[in-house]
Design a protein around this motif. Structure first.
Motif, PDB file in Angstrom:
ATOM      1  N   ASN A 181      10.308   4.543  40.583  1.00  0.00           N
ATOM      2  CA  ASN A 181       9.610   3.296  40.302  1.00  0.00           C
ATOM      3  C   ASN A 181      10.502   2.233  39.669  1.00  0.00           C
ATOM      4  N   GLY A 182      11.794   2.526  39.540  1.00  0.00           N
ATOM      5  CA  GLY A 182      12.728   1.528  39.050  1.00  0.00           C
ATOM      6  C   GLY A 182      12.624   1.242  37.563  1.00  0.00           C
ATOM      7  N   THR A 183      12.041   2.152  36.800  1.00  0.00           N
ATOM      8  CA  THR A 183      11.829   1.934  35.374  1.00  0.00           C
ATOM      9  C   THR A 183      12.522   3.031  34.569  1.00  0.00           C
ATOM     10  N   GLY A 184      13.120   2.650  33.443  1.00  0.00           N
ATOM     11  CA  GLY A 184      13.884   3.592  32.658  1.00  0.00           C
ATOM     12  C   GLY A 184      13.198   4.018  31.372  1.00  0.00           C
ATOM     13  N   LEU A 185      13.439   5.271  30.986  1.00  0.00           N
ATOM     14  CA  LEU A 185      12.926   5.814  29.737  1.00  0.00           C
ATOM     15  C   LEU A 185      14.069   6.458  28.962  1.00  0.00           C
ATOM     16  N   LEU A 186      14.139   6.156  27.683  1.00  0.00           N
ATOM     17  CA  LEU A 186      15.067   6.819  26.782  1.00  0.00           C
ATOM     18  C   LEU A 186      14.291   7.913  26.070  1.00  0.00           C
ATOM     19  N   LEU A 187      14.728   9.165  26.233  1.00  0.00           N
ATOM     20  CA  LEU A 187      14.021  10.304  25.648  1.00  0.00           C
ATOM     21  C   LEU A 187      14.874  10.905  24.534  1.00  0.00           C
ATOM     22  N   LEU A 188      14.340  10.930  23.321  1.00  0.00           N
ATOM     23  CA  LEU A 188      15.055  11.411  22.138  1.00  0.00           C
ATOM     24  C   LEU A 188      14.569  12.812  21.782  1.00  0.00           C
ATOM     25  N   SER A 189      15.482  13.753  21.700  1.00  0.00           N
ATOM     26  CA  SER A 189      15.144  15.167  21.562  1.00  0.00           C
ATOM     27  C   SER A 189      14.737  15.529  20.143  1.00  0.00           C
ATOM     28  N   ASP A 190      14.240  16.745  20.011  1.00  0.00           N
ATOM     29  CA  ASP A 190      14.015  17.307  18.686  1.00  0.00           C
ATOM     30  C   ASP A 190      15.349  17.812  18.144  1.00  0.00           C
ATOM     31  N   ILE A 191      15.319  18.545  17.033  1.00  0.00           N
ATOM     32  CA  ILE A 191      16.556  18.951  16.360  1.00  0.00           C
ATOM     33  C   ILE A 191      17.388  19.924  17.183  1.00  0.00           C
ATOM     34  N   PHE A 192      16.801  20.521  18.229  1.00  0.00           N
ATOM     35  CA  PHE A 192      17.535  21.497  19.027  1.00  0.00           C
ATOM     36  C   PHE A 192      18.381  20.849  20.124  1.00  0.00           C
ATOM     37  N   GLY A 193      18.326  19.553  20.228  1.00  0.00           N
ATOM     38  CA  GLY A 193      19.293  18.838  21.046  1.00  0.00           C
ATOM     39  C   GLY A 193      18.919  18.624  22.496  1.00  0.00           C
ATOM     40  N   PHE A 194      19.762  17.850  23.162  1.00  0.00           N
ATOM     41  CA  PHE A 194      19.456  17.407  24.520  1.00  0.00           C
ATOM     42  C   PHE A 194      19.697  18.473  25.572  1.00  0.00           C
ATOM     43  N   GLN A 195      20.377  19.560  25.226  1.00  0.00           N
ATOM     44  CA  GLN A 195      20.589  20.635  26.184  1.00  0.00           C
ATOM     45  C   GLN A 195      19.492  21.696  26.135  1.00  0.00           C
TER      46      GLN A 195
ATOM     47  N   PHE B 283      20.258  -1.420  35.111  1.00  0.00           N
ATOM     48  CA  PHE B 283      19.081  -1.865  35.843  1.00  0.00           C
ATOM     49  C   PHE B 283      19.232  -3.290  36.341  1.00  0.00           C
ATOM     50  N   ALA B 284      19.861  -4.139  35.558  1.00  0.00           N
ATOM     51  CA  ALA B 284      20.090  -5.513  36.006  1.00  0.00           C
ATOM     52  C   ALA B 284      21.003  -5.526  37.221  1.00  0.00           C
ATOM     53  N   ALA B 285      22.043  -4.703  37.191  1.00  0.00           N
ATOM     54  CA  ALA B 285      22.983  -4.639  38.310  1.00  0.00           C
ATOM     55  C   ALA B 285      22.306  -4.130  39.576  1.00  0.00           C
ATOM     56  N   ALA B 286      21.265  -3.316  39.396  1.00  0.00           N
ATOM     57  CA  ALA B 286      20.560  -2.741  40.541  1.00  0.00           C
ATOM     58  C   ALA B 286      19.436  -3.637  41.038  1.00  0.00           C
ATOM     59  N   GLY B 287      19.173  -4.724  40.310  1.00  0.00           N
ATOM     60  CA  GLY B 287      18.070  -5.585  40.694  1.00  0.00           C
ATOM     61  C   GLY B 287      16.717  -4.930  40.489  1.00  0.00           C
TER      62      GLY B 287
END
Length: 306
Positions: free
Chosen positions: A99-113, A178-182
């Motif tokens: 859908n061309g929309t971005g989300l920043l997802l912030l993890s809990d203390i156990f990290g992004f992996q 996203f700007a570069a991708a239009g």
């Protein structure tokens, strides 16, 4: 030069994997690509049983959550490992239904992996979003194997100023891509536990108005002093049995943020029930919470794009 978001839509039909290499990011070896456990590197179809969900009671009335009986299907999701201005991150992108929309997802203390975090990010991407999950802890997430006596010392080492600076840099990267991708420059931010608390920090520091909304799942150590600087609606989800995220505190923060924000409290649920369900009751309410989040994001991020 590696492909950017600008080529996402044109290559999606071909089913190619996108790699990114703009503004301080670099391509990592394909063998290091991290996808949710049990997920391969090609076309994936995931199905999940869903129930029809009725309205949920919130702080200011009922919120309708419509989920049809049947199965949730997900096809191809691209997983890419990135380094953005020295911060490691994973980007999960939907292909056919992007859908061309971005989300920043912030993890809990156990990290992004952590598998629970990446599986949740995968499921969100299945709903059409481009989900960036950064390493908030510079390669040093908390581990269940560490003695609890070391936790406070570890937590004090997570400099909030550093995290704010790095999330600001990540936001800039997403906006430029996203700007570069239009594509849509509307962004959303969400987080669990530690990351759920940082959702308010990120939105309060967003002086350029990049974010249109946020979702905080049982956020911990939320800085109520900056809540008044948040200019967009935030959805807060927690359980009434969660000792780390008090309902009264969320209502106070909701009032400081102002019109449009909501607090949804699930009876009988404790900490982490949405992305770490442990019982059938957790599973049921986790599905409801996901549906509520999905409708919230669609309303605040997608309505203006249609």
């Amino acid at each position: 030069m590696a492909a950017s978001l600008a080529s996402l839509s044109s290559s999606a039909q071909a089913g190619t994997r996108q790699l990114f290499n703009r503004h301080g990011s670099h391509r990592l070896p394909p063998s290091n690509l991290l996808l949710p456990s049990s997920i391969g590197k090609h076309m994936i179809t995931r199905r999940r049983s869903l129930r029809k969900i009725s309205a949920l009671e919130t702080s200011d009335g009922a919120v309708n959550v419509e989920v049809e009986e049947g199965e949730e299907a997900c096809e191809l999701v691209n997983g890419t490992e990135l380094s953005i201005d020295g911060v490691e991150a994973y980007l999960l992108t939907a292909v056919k239904n992007n859908n061309g929309t971005g989300l920043l997802l912030l993890s809990d203390i156990f990290g992004f992996q952590d598998s629970s975090t990446r599986d949740f990010a995968y499921r969100v991407a299945c709903n059409g979003y481009n989900v960036l999950v950064p390493d908030l802890f510079r390669g040093d997430p908390w581990s269940k194997n560490r003695p609890e006596s070391e936790f406070e010392e570890w937590r004090r080492g997570q400099d909030p100023d550093r995290i704010r600076q790095e999330t600001t840099a990540l936001t800039k990267w997403m906006v430029e891509e996203f700007a570069a991708a239009g594509m849509s420059m509307k962004l959303g931010v969400m987080g669990f536990c530690f990351g759920g608390g940082r959702v308010v920090d990120v939105l309060a520091a967003d002086k350029n108005g990049y974010f249109s909304t946020g979702v905080s799942f049982y956020g911990t150590r939320i800085d109520s002093a900056v809540a008044g600087d948040v200019k967009v609606p935030v959805l807060f989800i927690t359980g009434d049995k969660d000792p780390l995220c008090q309902v009264d505190g969320l209502h106070e923060i909701e009032e400081k943020i102002g019109e449009g924000s909501k607090v949804v409290v699930f009876e009988g649920r404790g900490h982490g029930f949405v992305h770490r369900p442990e019982t059938p009751e957790d599973d049921r309410d986790a599905d409801e919470a996901f549906a509520l989040m999905r409708n919230w994001l669609h309303h605040h991020l997608m309505n203006g794009n249609q």
